[in-house]
Motif scaffolding. Structure first.
Motif, PDB file in Angstrom:
ATOM      1  N   GLN A 169      22.006  -5.366  63.166  1.00  0.00           N
ATOM      2  CA  GLN A 169      22.084  -6.866  63.763  1.00  0.00           C
ATOM      3  C   GLN A 169      20.877  -7.996  62.989  1.00  0.00           C
ATOM      4  OE1 GLN A 169      22.127  -7.395  68.042  1.00  0.00           O
ATOM      5  NE2 GLN A 169      23.449  -9.405  67.532  1.00  0.00           N
ATOM      6  N   VAL A 170      19.778  -7.326  63.076  1.00  0.00           N
ATOM      7  CA  VAL A 170      18.744  -8.089  62.360  1.00  0.00           C
ATOM      8  C   VAL A 170      18.005  -7.368  61.493  1.00  0.00           C
ATOM      9  CG1 VAL A 170      16.439  -9.125  62.868  1.00  0.00           C
ATOM     10  CG2 VAL A 170      18.225  -9.636  64.411  1.00  0.00           C
ATOM     11  N   GLN A 171      17.609  -7.618  60.423  1.00  0.00           N
ATOM     12  CA  GLN A 171      16.870  -6.870  59.293  1.00  0.00           C
ATOM     13  C   GLN A 171      15.716  -7.593  58.853  1.00  0.00           C
ATOM     14  OE1 GLN A 171      19.779  -5.773  56.093  1.00  0.00           O
ATOM     15  NE2 GLN A 171      19.911  -3.675  56.868  1.00  0.00           N
ATOM     16  N   LEU A 172      14.551  -6.798  58.625  1.00  0.00           N
ATOM     17  CA  LEU A 172      13.232  -7.695  58.167  1.00  0.00           C
ATOM     18  C   LEU A 172      13.118  -6.794  56.633  1.00  0.00           C
ATOM     19  CD1 LEU A 172      13.389  -8.759  60.857  1.00  0.00           C
ATOM     20  CD2 LEU A 172      10.831  -8.147  60.805  1.00  0.00           C
ATOM     21  N   VAL A 173      13.050  -7.824  55.659  1.00  0.00           N
ATOM     22  CA  VAL A 173      12.695  -7.262  54.562  1.00  0.00           C
ATOM     23  C   VAL A 173      11.389  -7.568  54.117  1.00  0.00           C
ATOM     24  CG1 VAL A 173      13.453  -6.941  52.069  1.00  0.00           C
ATOM     25  CG2 VAL A 173      15.111  -7.055  54.032  1.00  0.00           C
ATOM     26  N   GLU A 174      10.403  -6.658  53.958  1.00  0.00           N
ATOM     27  CA  GLU A 174       9.154  -7.184  53.208  1.00  0.00           C
ATOM     28  C   GLU A 174       9.025  -7.157  51.684  1.00  0.00           C
ATOM     29  OE1 GLU A 174       7.073  -5.063  56.922  1.00  0.00           O
ATOM     30  OE2 GLU A 174       5.892  -5.368  55.085  1.00  0.00           O
ATOM     31  N   SER A 175       8.291  -7.840  51.163  1.00  0.00           N
ATOM     32  CA  SER A 175       8.050  -7.562  49.624  1.00  0.00           C
ATOM     33  C   SER A 175       6.665  -8.128  49.487  1.00  0.00           C
ATOM     34  CB  SER A 175       9.114  -8.552  48.955  1.00  0.00           C
ATOM     35  OG  SER A 175       9.010 -10.116  49.036  1.00  0.00           O
ATOM     36  N   GLY A 176       6.225  -7.939  48.082  1.00  0.00           N
ATOM     37  CA  GLY A 176       4.951  -8.446  47.630  1.00  0.00           C
ATOM     38  C   GLY A 176       3.793  -7.482  47.674  1.00  0.00           C
ATOM     39  N   GLY A 177       3.954  -6.232  48.036  1.00  0.00           N
ATOM     40  CA  GLY A 177       2.777  -5.352  48.220  1.00  0.00           C
ATOM     41  C   GLY A 177       2.645  -4.826  46.568  1.00  0.00           C
ATOM     42  N   GLY A 178       1.482  -4.049  46.624  1.00  0.00           N
ATOM     43  CA  GLY A 178       1.401  -3.535  45.396  1.00  0.00           C
ATOM     44  C   GLY A 178      -0.200  -2.970  44.875  1.00  0.00           C
ATOM     45  N   LEU A 179      -0.469  -2.825  43.631  1.00  0.00           N
ATOM     46  CA  LEU A 179      -1.946  -2.458  43.540  1.00  0.00           C
ATOM     47  C   LEU A 179      -2.656  -3.645  42.885  1.00  0.00           C
ATOM     48  CD1 LEU A 179      -4.307  -0.324  42.801  1.00  0.00           C
ATOM     49  CD2 LEU A 179      -2.899   0.107  40.446  1.00  0.00           C
ATOM     50  N   VAL A 180      -3.749  -4.168  43.373  1.00  0.00           N
ATOM     51  CA  VAL A 180      -4.486  -5.137  42.865  1.00  0.00           C
ATOM     52  C   VAL A 180      -6.180  -4.837  42.674  1.00  0.00           C
ATOM     53  CG1 VAL A 180      -4.964  -5.965  45.246  1.00  0.00           C
ATOM     54  CG2 VAL A 180      -5.161  -7.607  42.911  1.00  0.00           C
ATOM     55  N   GLN A 181      -6.841  -5.521  41.835  1.00  0.00           N
ATOM     56  CA  GLN A 181      -8.298  -4.965  41.770  1.00  0.00           C
ATOM     57  C   GLN A 181      -8.906  -5.834  42.752  1.00  0.00           C
ATOM     58  OE1 GLN A 181      -9.473  -5.974  37.558  1.00  0.00           O
ATOM     59  NE2 GLN A 181      -8.547  -4.020  36.634  1.00  0.00           N
ATOM     60  N   SER A 218       5.599 -11.417  51.605  1.00  0.00           N
ATOM     61  CA  SER A 218       6.724 -12.064  52.355  1.00  0.00           C
ATOM     62  C   SER A 218       7.550 -11.303  53.173  1.00  0.00           C
ATOM     63  CB  SER A 218       7.708 -12.707  51.365  1.00  0.00           C
ATOM     64  OG  SER A 218       6.821 -13.512  50.633  1.00  0.00           O
ATOM     65  N   CYS A 219       8.034 -11.639  54.337  1.00  0.00           N
ATOM     66  CA  CYS A 219       8.969 -10.940  55.287  1.00  0.00           C
ATOM     67  C   CYS A 219      10.065 -12.027  55.642  1.00  0.00           C
ATOM     68  CB  CYS A 219       8.007 -10.450  56.541  1.00  0.00           C
ATOM     69  SG  CYS A 219       9.173  -9.569  57.686  1.00  0.00           S
ATOM     70  N   ALA A 220      11.219 -11.455  55.362  1.00  0.00           N
ATOM     71  CA  ALA A 220      12.493 -12.413  55.529  1.00  0.00           C
ATOM     72  C   ALA A 220      13.253 -11.724  56.692  1.00  0.00           C
ATOM     73  CB  ALA A 220      12.984 -12.642  54.159  1.00  0.00           C
ATOM     74  N   ALA A 221      13.653 -12.513  57.542  1.00  0.00           N
ATOM     75  CA  ALA A 221      14.564 -11.839  58.474  1.00  0.00           C
ATOM     76  C   ALA A 221      15.941 -12.475  58.314  1.00  0.00           C
ATOM     77  CB  ALA A 221      14.221 -12.167  59.853  1.00  0.00           C
ATOM     78  N   SER A 222      17.100 -11.352  58.439  1.00  0.00           N
ATOM     79  CA  SER A 222      18.408 -11.959  58.316  1.00  0.00           C
ATOM     80  C   SER A 222      19.217 -11.261  59.490  1.00  0.00           C
ATOM     81  CB  SER A 222      18.876 -11.364  57.070  1.00  0.00           C
ATOM     82  OG  SER A 222      19.090  -9.946  56.910  1.00  0.00           O
ATOM     83  N   GLY A 223      20.250 -11.966  59.477  1.00  0.00           N
ATOM     84  CA  GLY A 223      21.296 -11.658  60.821  1.00  0.00           C
ATOM     85  C   GLY A 223      21.536 -12.904  61.552  1.00  0.00           C
ATOM     86  N   SER A 224      22.013 -12.449  63.054  1.00  0.00           N
ATOM     87  CA  SER A 224      22.238 -13.540  63.529  1.00  0.00           C
ATOM     88  C   SER A 224      21.136 -14.134  64.476  1.00  0.00           C
ATOM     89  CB  SER A 224      23.457 -13.024  64.613  1.00  0.00           C
ATOM     90  OG  SER A 224      23.038 -12.068  65.426  1.00  0.00           O
ATOM     91  N   ILE A 225      20.376 -14.806  64.018  1.00  0.00           N
ATOM     92  CA  ILE A 225      19.142 -15.119  64.669  1.00  0.00           C
ATOM     93  C   ILE A 225      19.350 -16.714  65.076  1.00  0.00           C
ATOM     94  CG2 ILE A 225      16.652 -15.727  64.212  1.00  0.00           C
ATOM     95  CD1 ILE A 225      16.886 -13.871  61.741  1.00  0.00           C
ATOM     96  N   PHE A 226      19.165 -16.830  66.437  1.00  0.00           N
ATOM     97  CA  PHE A 226      19.093 -17.997  67.084  1.00  0.00           C
ATOM     98  C   PHE A 226      17.651 -18.728  67.054  1.00  0.00           C
ATOM     99  CE2 PHE A 226      20.805 -21.216  70.042  1.00  0.00           C
ATOM    100  CZ  PHE A 226      19.768 -21.307  71.068  1.00  0.00           C
TER     101      PHE A 226
END
Length: 121
Positions: free
Chosen positions: A1-13, A21-29
């Motif tokens: 019903q609700v999904q959270l999708v994270e992005s932006g991680g990785g390797l950095v010096q 970022s974390c985006a939520a989708s679904g029937s959010i009120f």
């Protein structure tokens, strides 16, 4: 019903920057508090930063002055800008959103799947 999708991680010096970022989708009120946690190997999950609906934020002492949490309610998204990264920031980062879905009368907390951040030269 609700999904959270994270992005932006990785390797950095060390000294570098990343933006999660974390985006939520679904029937959010309604969105309530949002936050970012992290868990390093062998350690407990800890709160990194949190932000309430009005925009006030709080931070772990270890990241104050380096990390900035923000939110875009129209996009159901929370961000974590991480600057001056250190090797000790290496961990899996999880977003945490407290929200209410349509048809519900209670706020429920949801977790993202986690994104790896590695700070290494």
């Amino acid at each position: 019903q609700v999904q959270l999708v994270e992005s932006g991680g990785g390797l950095v010096q060390p000294g570098g920057s990343l933006r999660l970022s974390c985006a939520a989708s679904g029937s959010i009120f309604s969105l309530n508090a949002m936050g970012w946690y992290r868990q390093a190997p062998g350690k407990q999950r800890e709160l990194v930063a949190g932000i309430i609906r009005g925009g006030s934020a709080n931070y772990a002492d270890s990241v104050k002055g380096r990390f900035t949490i923000s939110r875009d309610n129209a996009k159901n998204t929370v961000y974590l800008q991480m600057n001056s990264l250190k090797p000790e920031d290496t961990a899996v980062y999880y977003c945490n959103l407290n929200l209410m879905t349509y048809g519900s009368t209670q706020y429920v907390t949801y977790w993202g799947q986690g994104t790896q951040v590695t700070v290494s030269s």
